[in-house]
Design a protein around this motif. Structure first.
Motif, PDB file in Angstrom:
ATOM      1  N   LEU A 288      10.898  -3.672   3.675  1.00 44.57           N
ATOM      2  CA  LEU A 288      10.878  -1.919   4.973  1.00 44.57           C
ATOM      3  C   LEU A 288      11.218  -2.855   6.233  1.00 44.57           C
ATOM      4  O   LEU A 288      10.465  -3.672   6.512  1.00 44.57           O
ATOM      5  N   THR A 289      12.106  -1.974   7.000  1.00 46.10           N
ATOM      6  CA  THR A 289      11.368  -1.639   8.333  1.00 46.10           C
ATOM      7  C   THR A 289      10.355  -1.345   8.612  1.00 46.10           C
ATOM      8  O   THR A 289       9.532  -0.389   7.997  1.00 46.10           O
TER       9      THR A 289
ATOM     10  N   ALA B  95       8.802   2.066   6.271  1.00 48.76           N
ATOM     11  CA  ALA B  95       7.652   1.467   5.785  1.00 48.76           C
ATOM     12  C   ALA B  95       7.459   2.780   6.181  1.00 48.76           C
ATOM     13  O   ALA B  95       6.016   3.350   5.324  1.00 48.76           O
ATOM     14  N   THR B  96       6.315   3.944   7.353  1.00 49.57           N
ATOM     15  CA  THR B  96       6.513   4.784   7.685  1.00 49.57           C
ATOM     16  C   THR B  96       6.494   5.884   7.276  1.00 49.57           C
ATOM     17  O   THR B  96       5.522   6.936   6.868  1.00 49.57           O
ATOM     18  N   GLN B  97       7.741   5.939   7.386  1.00 50.57           N
ATOM     19  CA  GLN B  97       8.646   7.668   6.915  1.00 50.57           C
ATOM     20  C   GLN B  97       7.741   7.671   5.625  1.00 50.57           C
ATOM     21  O   GLN B  97       7.466   8.706   4.998  1.00 50.57           O
TER      22      GLN B  97
ATOM     23  N   LEU C 206       4.546   8.912  -0.129  1.00 49.49           N
ATOM     24  CA  LEU C 206       4.173   8.434  -1.241  1.00 49.49           C
ATOM     25  C   LEU C 206       2.535   8.386  -1.229  1.00 49.49           C
ATOM     26  O   LEU C 206       2.170   8.662  -1.925  1.00 49.49           O
ATOM     27  N   VAL C 207       1.676   8.630  -0.235  1.00 44.98           N
ATOM     28  CA  VAL C 207       0.660   9.160   0.073  1.00 44.98           C
ATOM     29  C   VAL C 207      -0.551  10.315  -1.162  1.00 44.98           C
ATOM     30  O   VAL C 207       0.498  10.992  -0.603  1.00 44.98           O
ATOM     31  N   GLY C 208      -1.187   9.835  -1.686  1.00 49.12           N
ATOM     32  CA  GLY C 208      -1.433  10.788  -3.032  1.00 49.12           C
ATOM     33  C   GLY C 208      -0.126  10.134  -3.719  1.00 49.12           C
ATOM     34  O   GLY C 208      -0.980  11.981  -4.929  1.00 49.12           O
TER      35      GLY C 208
ATOM     36  N   PRO D  56       0.728  -0.793   0.155  1.00 46.85           N
ATOM     37  CA  PRO D  56       0.076  -0.003   0.345  1.00 46.85           C
ATOM     38  C   PRO D  56       0.850   1.310  -0.206  1.00 46.85           C
ATOM     39  O   PRO D  56       2.483   1.291   0.284  1.00 46.85           O
ATOM     40  N   HIS D  57       0.201   2.065  -0.776  1.00 41.80           N
ATOM     41  CA  HIS D  57       0.904   3.642  -0.334  1.00 41.80           C
ATOM     42  C   HIS D  57       1.491   3.918   1.342  1.00 41.80           C
ATOM     43  O   HIS D  57       2.687   4.455   0.912  1.00 41.80           O
ATOM     44  N   ALA D  58       0.345   3.956   1.751  1.00 42.12           N
ATOM     45  CA  ALA D  58       0.834   4.715   3.126  1.00 42.12           C
ATOM     46  C   ALA D  58       1.837   3.826   3.815  1.00 42.12           C
ATOM     47  O   ALA D  58       2.767   4.250   4.756  1.00 42.12           O
ATOM     48  N   ARG D  59       2.006   1.853   3.990  1.00 42.40           N
ATOM     49  CA  ARG D  59       3.635   1.764   4.519  1.00 42.40           C
ATOM     50  C   ARG D  59       3.378   0.378   3.549  1.00 42.40           C
ATOM     51  O   ARG D  59       3.371  -0.678   3.495  1.00 42.40           O
TER      52      ARG D  59
END
Length: 289
Positions: free
Chosen positions: A232-233, A237-239, A244-246, A210-213
């Motif tokens: 990714l860790t 992934a969060t960073q 990447l969102v949007g 997913p985009h967010a993670r």
């Protein structure tokens, strides 16, 4: 100045830049944070503009000593056993407020300030040359002391070479070179970073998950090759997901090795990858920039 402010970036180099007028600063291995001293409060922002005041309250509270209408740029760092611990800073930045407070009790943070964007008397100072901004920064922090400190700087190449070798044991990952006459330009690679770590800058061109993670990243390496990263860790992934969102994707495609990923319509953020891993089909991402 409008919040959040775009922060200046650095280009990776393998040796000091040529020519006169360059100053070196130790490169603290922490989390990039800008401190905003407002009229009645303090706000902290990341390079991507995220508000992380609650994650770094042990820096926000002493920052109330700054004069209102001050904006600083620097690194939030955490020391463990007398050495800077990058993973501890990343864990703090990714924590929820309650967890961040608990971590601050165990491992208080230090702020390594290296620039000033707004001065209470001068206003927006991003148009001023580096040396003048540094004078203003030293004046602002000279009476405060830890945990808010100005990073050292030198224009002596021999001193910089000693720093580069000796400070590694303290967790200093290298040097940042800044030209005496350079102005502060957000989102532009106006500085040079000379690191011990054998890493390369790579541009994100796609992802899996997913985009967010995202689970993994498709990155374009300096030689133009596209490769898929290892998984990714959760922190990475969060960073990366925040950036990447949007983002618009153009559909599924594959790396030259045949690994599928969702391609971005435009280049995404820059990440650091282990240089040794780029010889293989799967690269290792160590941090987002």
């Amino acid at each position: 100045m409008e919040y959040p402010a775009p922060l200046a970036l650095a280009q990776a180099v393998s040796s000091p830049p040529a020519g006169p007028g360059w100053w070196a600063e130790p490169k603290f291995d922490g989390h990039r944070v800008a401190i905003w001293r407002l009229q009645d409060s303090v706000r902290l922002q990341t390079r991507t503009g995220r508000d992380v005041t609650s994650q770094w309250m042990d820096l926000a509270l002493p920052a109330m000593q700054l004069r209102p209408a001050t904006v600083l740029d620097g690194e939030a760092v955490v020391y463990l056993g007398g050495r800077i611990d990058f993973s501890a800073a990343q864990a703090r930045n990714a924590s929820r407020p309650a967890r961040a407070r608990a971590l601050a009790e165990l491992r208080p943070a230090t702020y390594a300030a290296f620039d000033v964007l707004r001065h209470p008397d001068e206003g927006d100072v991003r148009h001023l040359p580096y040396l003048r901004r540094r004078e203003l920064l030293l004046e602002l922090l000279e009476d405060l002391g830890p945990p808010l400190q100005v990073v050292p700087a030198t224009d002596d190449r021999e001193t910089a070479a000693v720093w580069y070798e000796v400070l590694l044991d303290q967790g200093i990952e290298g040097l940042v070179w800044k030209h005496a006459t350079s102005t502060y330009r957000g989102n532009q690679r106006i500085w040079r970073k000379q690191r011990h770590a054998d890493t390369l800058d790579a541009t994100v061109v796609g992802f899996t998950g997913p985009h967010a993670r995202p689970h993994a990243l498709a990155v374009r390496l300096p030689d133009g090759r596209v490769a898929l990263s290892q998984r990714l860790t959760s922190v990475l992934a969060t960073q990366v997901g925040e950036r990447l969102v949007g983002a618009t994707t153009t559909g599924r495609t594959r790396t030259p090795e045949g690994d599928p990923y969702r391609a971005l319509a435009e280049d995404g953020p820059v990440v650091e990858v282990l240089a040794g891993s780029t010889r293989h089909a799967v690269v290792t991402v160590v941090r987002a920039r």
